[in-house]
Write a protein that holds these residues in place. Structure first.
Motif, PDB file in Angstrom:
ATOM      1  N   THR A  12       0.848  -1.192   0.000  1.00  0.00           N
ATOM      2  CA  THR A  12       0.000   0.000   0.000  1.00  0.00           C
ATOM      3  C   THR A  12       0.884   1.242   0.000  1.00  0.00           C
ATOM      4  OG1 THR A  12      -0.062   0.168   2.394  1.00  0.00           O
ATOM      5  CG2 THR A  12      -1.767  -1.198   1.336  1.00  0.00           C
ATOM      6  N   TYR A  13       0.287   2.341  -0.413  1.00  0.00           N
ATOM      7  CA  TYR A  13       0.964   3.644  -0.345  1.00  0.00           C
ATOM      8  C   TYR A  13       1.475   3.884   1.067  1.00  0.00           C
ATOM      9  CZ  TYR A  13       1.331   8.770  -0.149  1.00  0.00           C
ATOM     10  OH  TYR A  13       1.758  10.053   0.037  1.00  0.00           O
ATOM     11  N   ARG A  14       0.584   3.702   2.034  1.00  0.00           N
ATOM     12  CA  ARG A  14       0.945   4.037   3.414  1.00  0.00           C
ATOM     13  C   ARG A  14       2.074   3.152   3.922  1.00  0.00           C
ATOM     14  NH1 ARG A  14      -3.569   5.486   7.787  1.00  0.00           N
ATOM     15  NH2 ARG A  14      -3.691   7.177   6.280  1.00  0.00           N
ATOM     16  N   ALA A  15       2.001   1.846   3.632  1.00  0.00           N
ATOM     17  CA  ALA A  15       3.048   0.939   4.127  1.00  0.00           C
ATOM     18  C   ALA A  15       4.396   1.289   3.517  1.00  0.00           C
ATOM     19  CB  ALA A  15       2.671  -0.509   3.802  1.00  0.00           C
ATOM     20  N   ALA A  16       4.420   1.594   2.220  1.00  0.00           N
ATOM     21  CA  ALA A  16       5.682   1.916   1.549  1.00  0.00           C
ATOM     22  C   ALA A  16       6.274   3.203   2.104  1.00  0.00           C
ATOM     23  CB  ALA A  16       5.448   2.037   0.045  1.00  0.00           C
ATOM     24  N   ILE A  17       5.424   4.232   2.250  1.00  0.00           N
ATOM     25  CA  ILE A  17       5.911   5.528   2.737  1.00  0.00           C
ATOM     26  C   ILE A  17       6.337   5.414   4.201  1.00  0.00           C
ATOM     27  CG2 ILE A  17       5.248   7.923   3.199  1.00  0.00           C
ATOM     28  CD1 ILE A  17       5.453   7.384   0.206  1.00  0.00           C
ATOM     29  N   ASP A  18       5.520   4.732   4.999  1.00  0.00           N
ATOM     30  CA  ASP A  18       5.849   4.561   6.423  1.00  0.00           C
ATOM     31  C   ASP A  18       7.212   3.903   6.595  1.00  0.00           C
ATOM     32  OD1 ASP A  18       3.652   5.725   7.532  1.00  0.00           O
ATOM     33  OD2 ASP A  18       2.620   3.853   8.058  1.00  0.00           O
ATOM     34  N   HIS A  19       7.460   2.871   5.786  1.00  0.00           N
ATOM     35  CA  HIS A  19       8.730   2.166   5.908  1.00  0.00           C
ATOM     36  C   HIS A  19       9.889   3.097   5.592  1.00  0.00           C
ATOM     37  CE1 HIS A  19      11.510  -1.191   6.006  1.00  0.00           C
ATOM     38  NE2 HIS A  19      12.042  -0.707   4.881  1.00  0.00           N
ATOM     39  N   ALA A  20       9.763   3.859   4.496  1.00  0.00           N
ATOM     40  CA  ALA A  20      10.855   4.762   4.109  1.00  0.00           C
ATOM     41  C   ALA A  20      11.089   5.844   5.161  1.00  0.00           C
ATOM     42  CB  ALA A  20      10.561   5.392   2.756  1.00  0.00           C
ATOM     43  N   VAL A  21      10.001   6.371   5.741  1.00  0.00           N
ATOM     44  CA  VAL A  21      10.137   7.410   6.767  1.00  0.00           C
ATOM     45  C   VAL A  21      10.783   6.824   8.025  1.00  0.00           C
ATOM     46  CG1 VAL A  21       8.852   8.953   8.300  1.00  0.00           C
ATOM     47  CG2 VAL A  21       8.285   8.860   5.850  1.00  0.00           C
ATOM     48  N   ALA A  22      10.357   5.618   8.402  1.00  0.00           N
ATOM     49  CA  ALA A  22      10.944   4.983   9.586  1.00  0.00           C
ATOM     50  C   ALA A  22      12.435   4.720   9.366  1.00  0.00           C
ATOM     51  CB  ALA A  22      10.211   3.670   9.885  1.00  0.00           C
ATOM     52  N   GLU A  23      12.796   4.291   8.170  1.00  0.00           N
ATOM     53  CA  GLU A  23      14.211   4.050   7.857  1.00  0.00           C
ATOM     54  C   GLU A  23      15.014   5.353   7.902  1.00  0.00           C
ATOM     55  OE1 GLU A  23      16.082   0.959   6.635  1.00  0.00           O
ATOM     56  OE2 GLU A  23      14.638   0.492   8.209  1.00  0.00           O
ATOM     57  N   LEU A  24      14.429   6.431   7.358  1.00  0.00           N
ATOM     58  CA  LEU A  24      15.116   7.727   7.421  1.00  0.00           C
ATOM     59  C   LEU A  24      15.392   8.111   8.871  1.00  0.00           C
ATOM     60  CD1 LEU A  24      13.338   9.957   4.708  1.00  0.00           C
ATOM     61  CD2 LEU A  24      15.730   9.218   4.703  1.00  0.00           C
ATOM     62  N   ARG A  25      14.427   7.860   9.736  1.00  0.00           N
ATOM     63  CA  ARG A  25      14.620   8.216  11.158  1.00  0.00           C
ATOM     64  C   ARG A  25      15.736   7.382  11.788  1.00  0.00           C
ATOM     65  NH1 ARG A  25       8.179   8.911  12.243  1.00  0.00           N
ATOM     66  NH2 ARG A  25       8.074  11.052  11.453  1.00  0.00           N
ATOM     67  N   GLN A  26      16.020   6.217  11.189  1.00  0.00           N
ATOM     68  CA  GLN A  26      17.134   5.392  11.656  1.00  0.00           C
ATOM     69  C   GLN A  26      18.421   5.725  10.905  1.00  0.00           C
ATOM     70  OE1 GLN A  26      16.811   3.047  14.198  1.00  0.00           O
ATOM     71  NE2 GLN A  26      14.803   4.018  14.405  1.00  0.00           N
ATOM     72  N   GLY A  27      18.357   6.731  10.034  1.00  0.00           N
ATOM     73  CA  GLY A  27      19.575   7.153   9.342  1.00  0.00           C
ATOM     74  C   GLY A  27      19.814   6.477   8.012  1.00  0.00           C
ATOM     75  N   ARG A  28      18.808   5.775   7.485  1.00  0.00           N
ATOM     76  CA  ARG A  28      19.003   5.060   6.213  1.00  0.00           C
ATOM     77  C   ARG A  28      18.018   5.544   5.147  1.00  0.00           C
ATOM     78  NH1 ARG A  28      19.426   1.028  10.210  1.00  0.00           N
ATOM     79  NH2 ARG A  28      17.189   0.639  10.062  1.00  0.00           N
ATOM     80  N   ILE A  29      18.506   5.632   3.919  1.00  0.00           N
ATOM     81  CA  ILE A  29      17.658   5.957   2.767  1.00  0.00           C
ATOM     82  C   ILE A  29      17.249   4.640   2.128  1.00  0.00           C
ATOM     83  CG2 ILE A  29      17.505   7.188   0.565  1.00  0.00           C
ATOM     84  CD1 ILE A  29      19.996   8.839   1.610  1.00  0.00           C
ATOM     85  N   ALA A  30      15.999   4.263   2.320  1.00  0.00           N
ATOM     86  CA  ALA A  30      15.529   2.947   1.866  1.00  0.00           C
ATOM     87  C   ALA A  30      14.822   3.078   0.527  1.00  0.00           C
ATOM     88  CB  ALA A  30      14.591   2.342   2.907  1.00  0.00           C
ATOM     89  N   ALA A  31      15.445   2.514  -0.502  1.00  0.00           N
ATOM     90  CA  ALA A  31      14.828   2.473  -1.831  1.00  0.00           C
ATOM     91  C   ALA A  31      14.387   1.044  -2.124  1.00  0.00           C
ATOM     92  CB  ALA A  31      15.830   2.953  -2.882  1.00  0.00           C
ATOM     93  N   GLN A  32      13.536   0.922  -3.131  1.00  0.00           N
ATOM     94  CA  GLN A  32      13.042  -0.406  -3.521  1.00  0.00           C
ATOM     95  C   GLN A  32      13.825  -0.922  -4.727  1.00  0.00           C
ATOM     96  OE1 GLN A  32       9.061   0.862  -4.375  1.00  0.00           O
ATOM     97  NE2 GLN A  32       8.221  -0.166  -2.557  1.00  0.00           N
ATOM     98  N   ARG A  33      14.292  -2.166  -4.636  1.00  0.00           N
ATOM     99  CA  ARG A  33      14.873  -2.835  -5.809  1.00  0.00           C
ATOM    100  C   ARG A  33      13.832  -3.838  -6.300  1.00  0.00           C
ATOM    101  NH1 ARG A  33      19.268  -1.619  -8.849  1.00  0.00           N
ATOM    102  NH2 ARG A  33      20.612  -1.484  -6.996  1.00  0.00           N
ATOM    103  N   TRP A  34      13.267  -3.573  -7.480  1.00  0.00           N
ATOM    104  CA  TRP A  34      12.223  -4.440  -8.030  1.00  0.00           C
ATOM    105  C   TRP A  34      12.860  -5.590  -8.814  1.00  0.00           C
ATOM    106  CZ3 TRP A  34       6.818  -3.827  -7.497  1.00  0.00           C
ATOM    107  CH2 TRP A  34       6.456  -2.761  -6.663  1.00  0.00           C
TER     108      TRP A  34
END
Lengths: 122, 386
Positions: free
Chosen positions: A4-26
């Motif tokens: 979902t939009y929310r799950a994808a965005i939430d994950h990236a925001v949570a990762e940013l707060r941990q200091g990581r830029i989380a991108a998706q590799r399809w």
């Protein structure tokens, strides 16, 4: 399995707060940032998460006047668009660095501040 | 193509529209465009409108009811600075499809200084980010908001592509502001043309842009009537035929612009010229979306009207192509979402030969561009005199 939009965005925001830029590799190799809940034509696929730490400069500008007082207080600052294997990331240039040229390689880190995570290039 | 522009109207841009509502601006400009065209209110069977801050939901219905029209085609268009050109395209398409014959196309933006809210900032994205867009979540916290930063990035690219220096961009500003002195409905009609020295001392906003590179934000409204060629030929003036239309929309945030060197405006213009059966170099009159000086050379090159080598002479007016002869947004003011339509109304008067003191000599083939967001939305028209 689609997300979902929310799950994808939430994950990236949570990762940013941990200091990581989380991108998706399809599965087809495409690197995507910001992350998507679904990619058209790839509805039954699940991407892996990958941390991005480098990229090349697409464009920059140094901002001297800003319409919002909070950002105005931080001027001058330099904004950069960075490309990481086709994924695009907006970031700030580290304050002590000279403005890089288009095509220059930069390394990316995440700084947590009062308004959340900010991606910094150096 | 069987569709024409049959009238135009603009309210004089204002730096502060005070308590005036979008309802007032819309209704005033609608009445003015009916008067200008000679078309009766009862003939209106289509309505296309931009957004209204008072009506976040069903704006087109809200406005149609207020104007007491019951159209057979009704559309709200929300494409930023591209809205005016895109609205004309939607109206023309509906007429060609037989949904309606005579469409009132309205854009308006208030600028109430006293009640203006804070621009989009962190407080609107931090805790409530789940209701915000990806741009709000990932770009805005860096200070990438307000739009000028994006045009700073784009201006850097354009300066390099077109080999521009500050004398070129000053020349664009000076020509626009000089034209405004001859245009009584321009925001800068009574203002002295800035000198090169004043331009060079104008503070940098987002490099390389100076304050004076930006058209001045104002409130205002602009409107046209789009109708069948058959109806337009029964009016008391030369019909302005819509010969070509094109669009390309590539992103919202500049972060995701496919290439900063070429916007969707390239394809929008190519499609419009192809539909018209004309070459870009046949253009006599170019109305280029000019919220910033640098957008003029960029728009001329992206449309194929000029090349990197010739853009200097085209900008200087030495090529036989008239560029924004009424002063553009740099001379007339940037009326928010209505700014793009102000180029359509000016084009309508030019092609019909009704532009008065700012009339261009050659005005049979006219190109109009619309650019919205961060070069996100792009639309183009090719108009020819009938």
């Amino acid at each position: 399995m689609t997300g979902t939009y929310r799950a994808a965005i939430d994950h990236a925001v949570a990762e940013l707060r941990q200091g990581r830029i989380a991108a998706q590799r399809w599965p087809d190799g495409q690197l995507v940032f910001y992350p998507r809940g679904i990619r058209l034509g790839h509805g039954n696929e699940t991407p892996n998460w990958e941390t991005v730490s480098t990229g090349t400069v697409v464009a920059s500008t140094t901002v001297h006047e800003h319409s919002h007082p909070e950002y105005q207080a931080e001027t001058p600052f330099t904004l950069l668009i960075v490309d990481a294997e086709g994924a695009r990331i907006m970031c700030r240039l580290a304050p002590d660095r000279a403005v890089p040229a288009v095509g220059d390689a930069v390394s990316l880190s995440v700084v947590s501040g009062a308004r959340g995570a900010v991606i910094v290039a150096s | 193509m069987t569709v024409a522009l049959a009238g135009s109207a603009d309210l004089v841009p204002s730096l502060d529209t005070g308590d005036t509502t979008t309802f007032d601006l819309m209704a005033q400009v609608a009445d003015a465009v009916l008067t200008d065209s000679g078309i009766e209110a009862g003939e209106i069977d289509g309505l296309v409108t931009s957004s209204m801050i008072e009506a976040p939901f069903m704006a087109a219905s809200v406005l149609a009811e207020y104007l007491m029209v019951q159209p057979s085609f009704l559309q709200h268009v929300d494409l930023g600075g591209c809205t005016g050109v895109a609205s004309v395209i939607r109206a023309a398409t509906a007429i060609e499809a037989g949904l309606c014959e005579t469409v009132l196309v309205l854009t308006a933006a208030t600028k109430g200084v006293a009640r203006a809210g804070a621009p989009l900032g962190p407080s609107t994205v931090a805790p409530g980010y789940k209701e915000a867009t990806p741009q709000g979540i990932f770009d805005v916290p860096h200070g990438a908001t307000g739009g000028i930063f994006a045009y700073g990035m784009l201006a850097s690219v354009t300066a390099q592509q077109c080999n521009l220096d500050e004398h070129h961009t000053y020349g664009l500003l000076a020509r626009a502001r000089s034209a405004a002195r001859s245009n009584s409905s321009a925001l800068h009609h009574r203002d002295a043309v800035p000198t090169m020295d004043e331009y060079a001392r104008s503070p940098i906003t987002a490099a390389p842009l100076r304050r004076l590179d930006s058209a001045v934000s104002s409130g205002g409204a602009s409107a046209v009537i789009v109708t069948s060629e058959r109806r337009a030929r029964r009016l008391d003036r030369r019909p302005v035929l819509i010969a070509g239309m094109g669009e390309r929309h590539t992103h919202r945030s500049i972060t995701n612009m496919p290439s900063l060197a070429a916007s969707g405006g390239v394809d929008a213009a190519a499609r419009a010229f192809a539909m018209a059966g004309l070459r870009p170099t046949q253009t006599q009159l170019a109305m280029i979306y000019d919220a910033f000086t640098y957008l003029i050379p960029r728009g001329l090159c992206e449309a194929g009207i000029a090349s990197a080598n010739s853009v200097g002479s085209v900008m200087a007016g030495d090529s036989g192509v008239a560029v924004n002869p009424h002063g553009g947004q740099l001379g007339c003011g940037h009326t928010g979402v209505s700014a793009g339509m102000s180029l359509v109304t000016a084009a309508t008067r030019q092609v019909a030969g009704r532009a008065g003191a700012v009339q261009a000599t050659s005005h049979d083939i006219c190109f109009v561009s619309g650019t919205g967001g961060e070069m996100s939305t792009n639309a183009a028209l090719v108009l020819v005199g009938g």
